[in-house]
Design a protein around this motif. Structure first.
Motif, PDB file in Angstrom:
ATOM      1  N   ARG B  44     -15.407  55.668  -9.123  1.00 45.57           N
ATOM      2  CA  ARG B  44     -14.843  56.879  -8.523  1.00 45.57           C
ATOM      3  C   ARG B  44     -15.236  56.961  -7.038  1.00 45.57           C
ATOM      4  O   ARG B  44     -14.486  57.438  -6.196  1.00 45.57           O
ATOM      5  CB  ARG B  44     -15.363  58.110  -9.292  1.00 45.57           C
ATOM      6  N   ASN B  45     -16.422  56.486  -6.703  1.00 47.47           N
ATOM      7  CA  ASN B  45     -16.921  56.557  -5.337  1.00 47.47           C
ATOM      8  C   ASN B  45     -16.404  55.445  -4.430  1.00 47.47           C
ATOM      9  O   ASN B  45     -16.819  55.319  -3.278  1.00 47.47           O
ATOM     10  CB  ASN B  45     -18.464  56.537  -5.329  1.00 47.47           C
ATOM     11  N   LEU B  46     -15.498  54.627  -4.953  1.00 50.15           N
ATOM     12  CA  LEU B  46     -14.965  53.520  -4.132  1.00 50.15           C
ATOM     13  C   LEU B  46     -14.284  54.029  -2.865  1.00 50.15           C
ATOM     14  O   LEU B  46     -14.232  53.347  -1.837  1.00 50.15           O
ATOM     15  CB  LEU B  46     -13.960  52.721  -4.957  1.00 50.15           C
ATOM     16  N   LYS B  47     -13.746  55.236  -3.003  1.00 48.76           N
ATOM     17  CA  LYS B  47     -13.010  55.763  -1.860  1.00 48.76           C
ATOM     18  C   LYS B  47     -13.899  55.919  -0.637  1.00 48.76           C
ATOM     19  O   LYS B  47     -13.432  55.945   0.511  1.00 48.76           O
ATOM     20  CB  LYS B  47     -12.352  57.086  -2.219  1.00 48.76           C
ATOM     21  N   ARG B  54     -13.117  47.350  -0.256  1.00 55.37           N
ATOM     22  CA  ARG B  54     -12.657  47.943  -1.530  1.00 55.37           C
ATOM     23  C   ARG B  54     -12.113  46.923  -2.524  1.00 55.37           C
ATOM     24  O   ARG B  54     -12.530  46.939  -3.701  1.00 55.37           O
ATOM     25  CB  ARG B  54     -11.590  49.004  -1.250  1.00 55.37           C
ATOM     26  N   PRO B  55     -11.201  46.048  -2.089  1.00 50.91           N
ATOM     27  CA  PRO B  55     -10.657  45.140  -3.106  1.00 50.91           C
ATOM     28  C   PRO B  55     -11.748  44.321  -3.790  1.00 50.91           C
ATOM     29  O   PRO B  55     -11.769  44.190  -5.019  1.00 50.91           O
ATOM     30  CB  PRO B  55      -9.730  44.220  -2.303  1.00 50.91           C
ATOM     31  N   LEU B  56     -12.678  43.832  -2.980  1.00 50.35           N
ATOM     32  CA  LEU B  56     -13.743  42.986  -3.553  1.00 50.35           C
ATOM     33  C   LEU B  56     -14.593  43.767  -4.528  1.00 50.35           C
ATOM     34  O   LEU B  56     -14.779  43.385  -5.685  1.00 50.35           O
ATOM     35  CB  LEU B  56     -14.611  42.424  -2.409  1.00 50.35           C
ATOM     36  N   LEU B  57     -15.060  44.961  -4.025  1.00 49.84           N
ATOM     37  CA  LEU B  57     -15.944  45.768  -4.885  1.00 49.84           C
ATOM     38  C   LEU B  57     -15.210  46.233  -6.140  1.00 49.84           C
ATOM     39  O   LEU B  57     -15.742  46.244  -7.241  1.00 49.84           O
ATOM     40  CB  LEU B  57     -16.474  46.959  -4.115  1.00 49.84           C
TER      41      LEU B  57
END
Lengths: 791, 345
Positions: B44-47, B54-57
């Motif tokens: 949820r915290n990726l933003k 982002r894509p990698l994580l």
């Protein structure tokens, strides 16, 4: 019969034939030899002369001897009291094998001993034939005994006795002469029977006769002068060998000739006869005093020897005491006669007197034997008892001397034996048997010698061929016959099915004795009235033919209970046969409990219902539907429990009784009560059995309804089921009682019965139809049995 | 961020390994993958993560999520399986304890022996005939060529009920009845088993009651060889394929010729032992060709037909076959004796 091979060998050459060989040959020819007993036994025996005999120092009974055996001088320690120098004795040399002992070189108290000086007892001679002194000491031989020779041959003890078991048809071989002819035929060796010379004889004053058909022939002869004395050794030995005690020369001759010819003889002291007359009679009463000093009360059928109106002997069984031979006898009358075998048998049995003579008369005699025996005894009396003043033989009656003619064809022989036997072989066998065969075309005509009483039809001749040729090479075949359907009949099938069912349900089969004690005939179930009993039973225990099966089976039950077997089931099937009835019955027993698994505590006592259930299932399996059986309480049977027993009825026929044993009946037999049934199987054989039939499975749904009823305790399950069945009509599939309750929760006079009903129609039953049926059922139960429905 | 994810993964896997029950596994799932789970929260915290990361994580965290789900699933299966195994082990039984008894019974050894013999002759197309134990003098003796007062009667001591009736002394009495029933018609092929009685005191080898079986064949050209072949078959069936038989001439009033039949000893194979008293042979039967007088009396034409007959003692056969030493055992019915016959070859 005891046969001395040594005696036999005086008629037929037995050289090169061992007793064993002879015995085997006889056995395979149908004269079974059951035993061979040497008169004396011992190997390495020799006749020796005692040269010196000194008492052994420091011994109270031993002697040290030197014995000359011809080839050497042996030192032998001897323990016999009667040993002395100068005696000729029997020496068992080192290595000798005697019946009890094997002789070895030994040393006794420092004295060397090389052999043993023997008594006859040590050689296995029957002690009955020995005197006291012969039993206690060594045998002292005559001074004529050849040193170095064979002591058994010197003593005439080189003999073996064959125990020949004669079949009834060959009683002729009870005569040693006939046996010699048989042996000669078997071994194909010539036979030489003694032939008496012709003596100069006076006219006889003796009168003989018979007033009864039971004595068709009577031959008598007076010997005016003779000397009674001891018999020569050979005669004593010969009689001893076959178990007859030597008395004196005259008596011994009568026995010797009886063995030779088979004909029993009787010698009367002529001076003790009131007059020279012997008449045979029957229909007499009174008493005869026989040789053994017993008094025989005559029966009118008995054949009696009389002289001058007095009874002087029981014919064919035993002579009278008054006229017997003794040391003072100087003249005799010889009797040789034919008596009815049947009558001799009856009298002999009645007076319980079985003598050598009576046995021989019963078995049947060669009709020519009497004449031969008189001739032969005359000869021996002349030779051994200085007989003189011989009178001519007098004969009453005519011996049937017509020789029988019997014929057979070779093809018949071959057909019956099933093996090819040549004409020449058959001819040779018949010739050797002295049948004088004559060939007439295909047929062999035989003239049968008088002593062969057993040959009368062709099959008898065929048997002669069979036993001479032997059956060893006979090749077995199976009979060629039309095919047949074998099989069990209805009775055997029923029995087999009951057996299979009983075994399947865990019952062991027993077989008990037919004969029982009188008391057992009063302890049965539906006993057959007036059971038959035996005229002369072996014991009271086995006197009656049983009239019920149960008492016998209960004996087996009691036996097993007494041997710590408490839980078991038994059955027996047996006919109860009497002169007027024959009925097959079945007994079933359940004792103790059924043990399924002891360690899981799964056991169940056998009870009325377990036995009833067994009978129900068995009967259904045998084709008798449960509704054909009825169970009628029995309350007054002495051996059954008054409230746990029923009569079992099939259709309208009573089969028997089933139930618990009455405790008193069990106690009387010393056993624990069991469940028991005895059923008659005859009605099962006579009743129609249901056919096994397939019916299509009814696919309409089954409706299940439970009912709980309160009814009087006197109402039986059968009544409830019957009422329901009648009310429900065709839609009732079955009723099963699954609970019966009596106890404190309900009135003491009532019981609660719970049932499951299964209903099924041709089509699916509607609710209305179901309700209508159930109403009809409850209404009927209320009306007929005063049952009330429980909630 | 990436480190955080890796730590989360390790912590989750560690907890999963430590989970001992399905409940504990479910707790792990909730804590990491639940709606408020730790991993869910990370995703949820990726933003908040810079866009280029982002894509990698996102990929990494998804991989971790999948792995975790899979491991949870397999862990649950493991737990279920070990629980089931444990339960089954708990249901272990002692296989050496006896099974639950099914009630069983045994046929009497005489019945078994007789059944065996009967089956041999049934297969040859024989019938089985029986007769009454209580017989007349006529059928037991007279019709068998043994008139009153015949000495052969002495061979069999008889229990008489009266002058006319007796307990049959041999099953040959049934033979007489059968011949009469056939009244001259052939073929006759019948065996006749039954109880018989003789006035003998009971001991180990004698019994006043015993069981006999008679065999009878009458037809055209029936011979001694047929008798031998038939009895050879019987001997082999009862005592083994390698048995041979021997005929010894003997005597019975109702057969001519007559023989005793010996079977080679099945214990020692004919070498000689205590059972055969060293002879190698055991006598088990009496037999012979039916006497012409007997055939004639029963209405047969003895010129045209012939027959054989044989008789054996069933107790004797059973005693030899099973090594029973005392004839009285058959009638005492001791259960220990009766249930000893569990297995027959």
């Amino acid at each position: 019969m005891n046969v001395s091979t040594k005696w036999l060998s005086t008629y037929v050459d037995l050289s090169g034939i061992t007793p064993q060989h002879l015995a085997d040959r006889l056995t395979l020819a149908g004269l079974e030899v059951e035993g061979i007993q040497p008169i004396a036994q011992g190997t390495n025996l020799v006749i020796g002369e005692v040269l010196t005999c000194e008492p052994m120092p420091h011994s109270d009974h031993l002697s040290v001897t030197t014995v000359d055996t011809g080839s050497q001088v042996l030192s032998i320690v001897c323990g016999a009291p009667n040993v002395a120098a100068g005696q000729r004795v029997i020496v068992a040399q080192n290595g000798s094998v005697l019946p009890q002992v094997t002789i070895k070189k030994t040393s006794i108290k420092g004295y060397e001993s090389n052999g043993m000086i023997c008594s006859l007892l040590e050689l296995g001679v029957d002690p009955k034939s020995l005197s006291e002194s012969q039993k206690e000491g060594i045998e002292v031989l005559g001074s004529d005994a050849p040193i170095g020779g064979d002591p058994l041959a010197y003593l005439g003890l080189d003999d073996a006795i064959l125990d020949v078991k004669l079949t009834p048809n060959r009683s002729d071989c009870n005569a040693l002469w006939s046996l010699a002819l048989e042996v000669g035929a078997l071994l194909n060796r010539p036979v030489h029977l003694p032939k008496a010379p012709v003596y100069t004889e006076k006219e006889s004053t003796l009168v003989v006769g018979s007033a009864t058909a039971k004595c068709p022939v009577f031959i008598g002869k007076s010997i005016g002068q003779l000397t009674v004395g001891p018999s020569p050794l050979w005669l004593k030995r010969a009689l001893n060998a076959v178990g007859i005690k030597s008395i004196n020369n005259v008596v011994d001759i009568s026995n010797y000739v009886m063995i030779e010819t088979g004909q029993p003889l009787h010698f009367y002291d002529a001076s003790k006869l009131a007059k020279p007359e012997i008449i045979v009679k029957d229909q007499l009463t009174g008493i005869v005093k026989t040789l053994d000093e017993s008094e025989i009360h005559l029966h009118h059928d008995d054949i009696v020897i009389t002289c001058d109106g007095h009874s002087i002997g029981l014919a064919g069984i035993m002579g009278g005491d008054d006229s017997k031979i003794d040391e003072s006898t100087t003249a005799i009358v010889i009797e040789a006669a034919q008596f009815s075998p049947a009558q001799i048998r009856h009298t002999s049995r009645r007076v319980n007197l079985m003598t050598e003579a009576s046995l021989r008369f019963q078995k049947g005699l060669d009709p020519m034997a009497a004449a031969k025996a008189v001739e032969r005894s005359t000869q021996l009396l002349v030779e051994l008892a200085n007989a003189s003043e011989l009178e001519k033989t007098v004969v009453y009656g005519q011996p049937d001397a017509t020789p029988k003619t019997v014929s057979v064809t070779a093809s018949h022989v071959q057909r019956l034996l099933g093996t090819p036997v040549s004409n020449d072989t058959i001819l040779d066998i018949f010739t050797r048997l002295h049948f004088s065969p004559v060939v007439q075309g295909d047929t062999l005509v035989c003239r049968i010698p008088s002593y062969r009483l057993d040959i009368s039809v062709a099959q008898d001749l065929i048997e002669e061929v069979g036993r001479f040729v032997g059956y060893g090479d006979l090749m077995g075949t199976l009979p060629v016959m039309p095919m047949t359907l074998g099989g069990y009949d209805a009775r055997q099938t029923l029995r087999n099915r009951i057996r299979a069912l009983a075994v399947g349900f865990g019952l062991h089969e027993v077989i008990t004795y037919t004969l029982v004690h009188a008391t057992k005939t009063t302890q049965g179930v539906n006993p057959i009235p007036h059971p038959d009993s035996l005229i002369s039973p072996l014991s009271d225990e086995r006197q009656y033919i049983r009239n019920s099966l149960l008492p016998s089976v209960l004996e087996s039950v009691a036996y097993n209970q007494a041997h710590k077997q408490s839980d078991f089931q038994l059955f027996e099937i047996s006919a109860l046969t009497h002169t007027k009835t024959n009925e097959e019955r079945l007994v079933l027993i359940q004792a103790g409990k059924q043990v399924l698994s002891r360690w899981q505590h799964e056991t169940r006592d056998y009870d009325f219902y377990s036995l009833k259930g067994l009978v129900e299932v068995m009967m259904e399996e045998l084709g008798f539907a449960p509704q054909r059986l009825s169970w009628i309480p029995v309350s007054d049977h002495p051996f059954f429990h008054p409230t746990q027993s029923v009569k079992v009825v099939l259709d309208r026929t009573e089969l028997g009784i089933l139930g618990k044993q009455h405790p008193l009946a069990a106690k009387a037999l010393g056993m624990d009560p069991v469940l028991m049934a005895e059923l008659n199987l005859e009605p099962l054989l006579k009743s129609k059995t249901a056919k096994i039939k397939y019916s299509a499975i009814n696919k309409a749904p089954v409706v299940v309804r439970d009912l709980a009823l309160l009814v009087e305790r006197t109402v039986s399950a059968a009544q409830i089921e019957k009422t329901i069945a009648e009310a429900a009509k065709a839609v009732l599939l079955d009723v099963e009682i699954f609970d019966v309750y009596t106890g404190e929760r309900i009135d003491a006079s009532k019981q609660s019965v719970a049932l499951t009903l299964r209903l099924q129609g041709e089509q699916t039953l509607t609710d209305a139809e179901i309700a209508q049926t159930m109403n009809a059922i409850t209404e009927a139960l209320e009306r007929k049995l005063s049952a009330t429905l429980r909630g | 961020m990436r480190d955080k994810l890796e730590k989360l993964r390790e912590a989750a896997l560690g907890e999963l390994n430590g989970a001992a029950s399905a409940e504990e596994v479910q707790a792990v799932r909730t804590r990491y993958l639940g709606r408020k789970g730790l991993l869910t929260e990370v995703l949820r915290n990726l933003k908040d993560v810079p866009l280029e990361e982002r894509p990698l994580l996102g990929g990494v965290s998804n991989t971790i999520k999948e792995e975790l789900s899979e491991r949870i699933g397999s862990r649950l299966l493991d737990i279920e399986q070990s629980a089931r195994e444990k339960a089954l082990i708990g249901e272990r039984v002692d296989v050496t304890l006896p099974g639950r008894g099914i009630p069983y019974g045994r046929l009497h050894p005489l019945t078994r022996t007789l059944d065996e013999i009967c089956s041999i002759f049934l297969s040859l197309g024989f019938d089985i005939a029986e007769g009454p134990d209580v017989e007349t003098d006529y059928y037991n003796f007279e019709a068998l060529n043994m008139p009153k007062d015949h000495p052969a009667r002495d061979m069999q001591d008889t229990f008489y009920i009266n002058t006319e009736w007796l307990l049959r002394t041999h099953t040959t009495a049934i033979q007489t009845r059968m011949l009469e029933d056939y009244a001259g018609a052939t073929p006759v092929k019948v065996i006749c088993p039954g109880k018989v009685y003789r006035k003998d005191d009971d001991d180990a080898t004698h019994s006043h009651q015993f069981t006999q079986m008679e065999g009878l064949v009458v037809g055209y050209n029936i011979s001694m060889a047929d008798l031998k072949g038939t009895l050879e078959g019987l001997a082999k069936a009862m005592f083994g394929e390698s048995r041979v038989i021997r005929f010894r001439p003997s005597y019975f009033q109702f057969t001519e010729p007559s023989v005793e039949v010996d079977v080679s000893c099945h214990i020692c194979n004919g070498k000689g032992c205590s059972t055969c008293k060293g002879t190698g042979w055991i006598e088990i039967l009496g037999a012979g060709m039916v006497h012409p007088n007997v055939l004639t009396m029963a209405g047969f034409d003895a010129e045209k037909v012939s027959g054989f007959a044989f008789g054996l003692g069933v107790e004797r056969v059973a005693m030899l076959k099973y090594g029973i030493d005392d004839i009285r055992h058959f009638y005492t019915n001791d259960l220990r004796f009766l249930s000893a016959f569990k297995r027959f070859e």
